[in-house]
Each structure stands twice: as C-alpha cells, then as structure tokens.
Scaffold this motif. Sequence first.
Motif, PDB file in Angstrom:
ATOM      1  N   GLN A  85     -21.434 -30.624  -5.139  1.00 16.80           N
ATOM      2  CA  GLN A  85     -22.137 -30.506  -3.862  1.00 16.80           C
ATOM      3  C   GLN A  85     -21.613 -29.328  -3.052  1.00 16.80           C
ATOM      4  O   GLN A  85     -22.376 -28.624  -2.389  1.00 16.80           O
ATOM      5  CB  GLN A  85     -22.001 -31.805  -3.073  1.00 16.80           C
ATOM      6  N   VAL A  86     -20.297 -29.114  -3.101  1.00 13.43           N
ATOM      7  CA  VAL A  86     -19.703 -27.961  -2.406  1.00 13.43           C
ATOM      8  C   VAL A  86     -20.291 -26.658  -2.953  1.00 13.43           C
ATOM      9  O   VAL A  86     -20.656 -25.747  -2.191  1.00 13.43           O
ATOM     10  CB  VAL A  86     -18.169 -27.968  -2.570  1.00 13.43           C
ATOM     11  N   LEU A  87     -20.405 -26.558  -4.269  1.00 15.45           N
ATOM     12  CA  LEU A  87     -20.932 -25.335  -4.878  1.00 15.45           C
ATOM     13  C   LEU A  87     -22.414 -25.144  -4.566  1.00 15.45           C
ATOM     14  O   LEU A  87     -22.882 -24.014  -4.437  1.00 15.45           O
ATOM     15  CB  LEU A  87     -20.703 -25.368  -6.391  1.00 15.45           C
ATOM     16  N   VAL A  88     -23.146 -26.241  -4.422  1.00 15.00           N
ATOM     17  CA  VAL A  88     -24.556 -26.135  -4.026  1.00 15.00           C
ATOM     18  C   VAL A  88     -24.645 -25.587  -2.605  1.00 15.00           C
ATOM     19  O   VAL A  88     -25.458 -24.696  -2.311  1.00 15.00           O
ATOM     20  CB  VAL A  88     -25.255 -27.509  -4.116  1.00 15.00           C
ATOM     21  N   GLN A  89     -23.797 -26.104  -1.702  1.00 14.41           N
ATOM     22  CA  GLN A  89     -23.768 -25.604  -0.325  1.00 14.41           C
ATOM     23  C   GLN A  89     -23.388 -24.122  -0.299  1.00 14.41           C
ATOM     24  O   GLN A  89     -23.975 -23.322   0.442  1.00 14.41           O
ATOM     25  CB  GLN A  89     -22.749 -26.410   0.485  1.00 14.41           C
ATOM     26  N   PHE A  90     -22.411 -23.756  -1.119  1.00 14.29           N
ATOM     27  CA  PHE A  90     -21.957 -22.367  -1.196  1.00 14.29           C
ATOM     28  C   PHE A  90     -23.091 -21.468  -1.690  1.00 14.29           C
ATOM     29  O   PHE A  90     -23.334 -20.386  -1.133  1.00 14.29           O
ATOM     30  CB  PHE A  90     -20.762 -22.291  -2.143  1.00 14.29           C
ATOM     31  N   LYS A  91     -23.816 -21.935  -2.698  1.00 17.01           N
ATOM     32  CA  LYS A  91     -24.920 -21.155  -3.258  1.00 17.01           C
ATOM     33  C   LYS A  91     -26.039 -20.963  -2.256  1.00 17.01           C
ATOM     34  O   LYS A  91     -26.648 -19.896  -2.186  1.00 17.01           O
ATOM     35  CB  LYS A  91     -25.449 -21.850  -4.516  1.00 17.01           C
ATOM     36  N   VAL A 122     -24.078 -34.944   4.111  1.00 18.35           N
ATOM     37  CA  VAL A 122     -23.977 -33.533   3.761  1.00 18.35           C
ATOM     38  C   VAL A 122     -25.352 -33.061   3.317  1.00 18.35           C
ATOM     39  O   VAL A 122     -25.807 -33.327   2.207  1.00 18.35           O
ATOM     40  CB  VAL A 122     -22.954 -33.316   2.627  1.00 18.35           C
ATOM     41  N   SER A 123     -26.037 -32.398   4.222  1.00 21.66           N
ATOM     42  CA  SER A 123     -27.410 -31.965   3.950  1.00 21.66           C
ATOM     43  C   SER A 123     -27.410 -30.500   3.523  1.00 21.66           C
ATOM     44  O   SER A 123     -26.453 -29.769   3.749  1.00 21.66           O
ATOM     45  CB  SER A 123     -28.261 -32.129   5.215  1.00 21.66           C
ATOM     46  N   PRO A 124     -28.507 -30.053   2.914  1.00 15.64           N
ATOM     47  CA  PRO A 124     -28.606 -28.648   2.520  1.00 15.64           C
ATOM     48  C   PRO A 124     -28.463 -27.732   3.724  1.00 15.64           C
ATOM     49  O   PRO A 124     -28.718 -28.122   4.860  1.00 15.64           O
ATOM     50  CB  PRO A 124     -30.027 -28.552   1.917  1.00 15.64           C
ATOM     51  N   ALA A 125     -28.024 -26.499   3.456  1.00 16.07           N
ATOM     52  CA  ALA A 125     -27.817 -25.545   4.540  1.00 16.07           C
ATOM     53  C   ALA A 125     -29.118 -25.322   5.312  1.00 16.07           C
ATOM     54  O   ALA A 125     -30.213 -25.314   4.752  1.00 16.07           O
ATOM     55  CB  ALA A 125     -27.338 -24.213   3.963  1.00 16.07           C
TER      56      ALA A 125
END
Length: 238
Positions: A85-91, A122-125
Amino acid sequence: MSADLATDHVNGNGTEEPMETMETMETMATVTRSEHFQALLDAGLSQKVAEKLDELYVAGLVAHSDLDERALEALKEFNEDGALQVLVQFKESDLSHVQNKSAFLCGVMKTYRQREKQGTKVSPASKGPDEARIRELLDRTGYTLDVTTGQRKYGGPPPDAVYAGPQPTVGTEIFVGKIPRDLFEDELVPLFEKAGPIWDLRLMMDPLNRSHILDRSHHVPDVRQVPHIRQVPPGPRC
C-alpha cells in the motif's frame, strides 16, 4: 482433433494441461525486471514487495540509486500488505519535482503509520496539480520547485534576474490558512505576485490536514493586494 484437445495442451506425461495455465506461465515469462530486482530480494524485501518496487524502476518513476539503505530498511519493517500500500501511494504521488525520492518515500511511510494509529482509512492520493500549468508557470518565472512530503517550496531563492539581494528579513512574510487541497502554485503564485515580488512560497502538504501557505517577499508586501482565498474562482474544494 476434438474440441477439448483444441483448448487443452498435452504435456510430456500424457495428461492434459489447461491452456489458462500455459497462458499464465507465458505471462510470467514475459514480465520485465530491472537489473536491480535481485538486489531488492537480497536486501530482504519479500517477493511481492520487490516486484512492486521493481515495477517503479522499470516504469522510470524512480531509480534504484534514488533510494538509500535507510528507505529500504524502513520498508522492510512493514508487513507485506502495508508495504504494498505504501508503494501504491508512492507511485500515485506527483514525483515530478521531488529532489530527494528516498526521503519522500520515508515521508509516505511515516504518513501511512500516522493514519494507521489514528484509524484513518489510507485512501488513494488526492488529485494533484496540473503539471502542464505548473511547467508553464516555472517557464514564465524561472523559479524552481522542490517537493517533499511536508511541503512544496517554490523559489527560495528566486532567480538572479528577479532578485539578487540578501534574504528577506522579518516582516516580509504572509501567512494564509485553510488552503483548499486542490489549489497549487499555478493558481496561488499569480495571487501572491500582486503583493510584491516573491522570494519563496511554501505550500504545506500535511496529508492529514493541509491548511496553510507561507509566502515571503523581497520587501514588506502589500497584503491589501492579495485577494481573500474566497475570491478564488469557484470549483470543487475539499
């Protein structure tokens, strides 16, 4: 040939193997990995986390050299689902003007942990800035833009063609609160330019509650020239 054999594959043992399995194997065989994929595994990342991070390498969003050992060690402290999930947020973050991607990733991880502790989903950016308009602004003014997880810093110092004097002193700052999350430099800079030449403009990017902006001018700014934030053209604000 029967219809069944037309859709199935006969392996070396004489048993039939579904075509779906063969297609999955072919897909796995065509996955592109970077030259640093094995280094991620050697660093102790799980297979899935290493694959997700390597996807960012292959896509050109971040280079292996951009991430230091500290960032990788911090990522290993998450369980697999959390790390993914952290990497998805980072992307999904706007990395266009991020100078230190390693520190930015650490900031994303810190925010994730804060949201977990507060029980916040924790929602998408959220929708980021219009990069074409940001680039047009930077081309017009010659200023730089540095993005971190904590703030977006425009200028500081400005280009010499605009101002080459000493750093502004006390009394040259404008503080504005309750900035909507979907306002960025392309809309804010033209407003603050009315108060005087800008030294730097810092847009605070608290992921939990972005709320203010700090603008410094070369001299005591004429705040009467800065319209109240409510005068910004109407649109969806959050």
